[in-house]
Design a protein around this motif. Structure first.
Motif, short mmCIF file in Angstrom:
data_model
loop_
_atom_site.label_atom_id
_atom_site.label_comp_id
_atom_site.label_asym_id
_atom_site.label_seq_id
_atom_site.Cartn_x
_atom_site.Cartn_y
_atom_site.Cartn_z
N MET A 1 5.99 4.65 -22.38
CA MET A 1 6.76 3.51 -21.90
C MET A 1 5.86 2.28 -21.86
O MET A 1 4.77 2.32 -21.30
N LYS A 2 6.32 1.20 -22.45
CA LYS A 2 5.55 -0.03 -22.47
C LYS A 2 5.95 -0.91 -21.30
O LYS A 2 7.07 -1.41 -21.22
N ILE A 3 5.02 -1.10 -20.36
CA ILE A 3 5.27 -1.93 -19.19
C ILE A 3 4.33 -3.12 -19.23
O ILE A 3 3.12 -2.96 -19.40
N ASP A 4 4.90 -4.32 -19.08
CA ASP A 4 4.10 -5.54 -19.17
C ASP A 4 3.55 -5.91 -17.79
O ASP A 4 4.14 -6.69 -17.05
N PHE A 5 2.40 -5.31 -17.44
CA PHE A 5 1.77 -5.61 -16.16
C PHE A 5 1.06 -6.96 -16.17
O PHE A 5 0.65 -7.45 -15.12
N ASN A 6 0.93 -7.55 -17.32
CA ASN A 6 0.19 -8.82 -17.44
C ASN A 6 1.10 -10.05 -17.42
O ASN A 6 0.62 -11.17 -17.55
N GLY B 1 -0.65 -8.94 -11.77
CA GLY B 1 -0.60 -7.64 -12.42
C GLY B 1 0.41 -6.68 -11.84
O GLY B 1 0.34 -5.47 -12.06
N LEU B 2 1.39 -7.21 -11.12
CA LEU B 2 2.40 -6.38 -10.46
C LEU B 2 3.77 -6.52 -11.13
O LEU B 2 4.10 -7.59 -11.64
N VAL B 3 4.53 -5.43 -11.12
CA VAL B 3 5.92 -5.48 -11.57
C VAL B 3 6.81 -4.97 -10.43
O VAL B 3 6.41 -4.08 -9.67
N PRO B 4 8.02 -5.54 -10.29
CA PRO B 4 8.94 -5.05 -9.27
C PRO B 4 9.39 -3.63 -9.61
O PRO B 4 9.61 -3.29 -10.78
N ALA B 5 9.54 -2.81 -8.57
CA ALA B 5 10.03 -1.44 -8.73
C ALA B 5 11.24 -1.25 -7.81
O ALA B 5 11.09 -1.20 -6.59
N ILE B 6 12.42 -1.20 -8.42
CA ILE B 6 13.66 -0.98 -7.67
C ILE B 6 13.83 0.51 -7.45
O ILE B 6 13.83 1.29 -8.41
N ASN C 1 10.64 -5.33 -20.21
CA ASN C 1 9.46 -4.50 -19.93
C ASN C 1 8.66 -4.96 -18.71
O ASN C 1 7.45 -4.75 -18.64
N ASP C 2 9.36 -5.58 -17.74
CA ASP C 2 8.61 -6.06 -16.57
C ASP C 2 9.27 -5.75 -15.23
O ASP C 2 8.91 -6.32 -14.20
N THR C 3 10.25 -4.85 -15.23
CA THR C 3 10.89 -4.40 -13.99
C THR C 3 11.25 -2.93 -14.14
O THR C 3 11.84 -2.53 -15.15
N LEU C 4 10.90 -2.13 -13.13
CA LEU C 4 11.16 -0.70 -13.19
C LEU C 4 12.34 -0.32 -12.31
O LEU C 4 12.52 -0.88 -11.22
N LEU C 5 13.14 0.61 -12.79
CA LEU C 5 14.20 1.24 -12.00
C LEU C 5 13.78 2.69 -11.81
O LEU C 5 13.69 3.44 -12.78
#
Length: 200
Positions: free
Chosen positions: A1-6, A11-16, A77-81
């Protein structure tokens, strides 16, 4: 999974966080790459705490863990469910969700229909409510009505009139919800039985 932490400078992404069964949103947290990797490895949701400035596994003090079921990334690629199986209440204030809602199953329109049936069941004037009049006739009449509607569904299933089939199916479901309430149950009670039969 490609997650854009940058994408963000921190360096944070929201996680719902969502209950995997009820689909209710429980909370919102933030993850950096290290928190994400620890979550995947331990199967317990871990965040990066912006106040503590460190990794924080939900439940590490309370025991109210969020057991990982699934992770999805959004289209940017910048928010997780993150689907979870929660152990106990999610909010640090003791509620099921961080919005103070109960984490109970909701079946959308069918839940609304159940509430309508419950309200109309107790109407004093039976002439103004079909539901109230049916409850007044007792369990035998309600059960008989469900049987009649079931037979009509079977008859229409063998025919080619899809509109009639769907309407008779709606009648059956409606009267079945009435029967459930007459017996002191709700749709969720049946769902729990079906979940118990689910072979994983």
């Amino acid at each position: 999974m490609k997650i854009d932490f940058n994408k963000n400078t921190d360096g944070l992404v929201p996680a719902i966080i969502q209950d995997a069964i009820t689909k209710n949103v429980l909370m919102l947290g933030y993850m950096n790459e290290e928190a994400y990797l620890k979550t995947v490895e331990t199967k317990k949701v871990t965040f990066f705490s912006r106040t503590k400035k460190r990794l924080w596994t939900k439940g590490e003090e309370s025991g109210n863990f969020l057991n990982l079921v699934d992770i999805k990334n959004d289209c940017d690629n910048d928010t997780l469910l993150i689907a979870v199986d929660p152990v106990g209440p999610t909010c640090h204030k003791g509620s099921d969700t961080c919005w103070g809602d109960n984490n109970s199953s909701n079946f959308g329109f069918l839940s609304k229909l159940e509430n309508t049936i419950a309200e109309r069941r107790n109407l004093a004037d039976e002439k103004k409510s079909y539901v109230a009049s049916l409850f007044a006739k007792g369990i035998n009449k309600i059960a008989q009505k469900v049987g009649e509607e079931a037979v009509e569904v079977v008859i229409e299933a063998k025919d080619n009139d899809e509109d009639l089939f769907l309407n008779e199916s709606a009648d059956l479901l409606f009267h079945y919800l009435i029967l459930l309430q007459a017996k002191g149950y709700e749709l969720n009670d049946i769902v729990e039985v079906l979940k118990g039969r689910d072979k994983k």
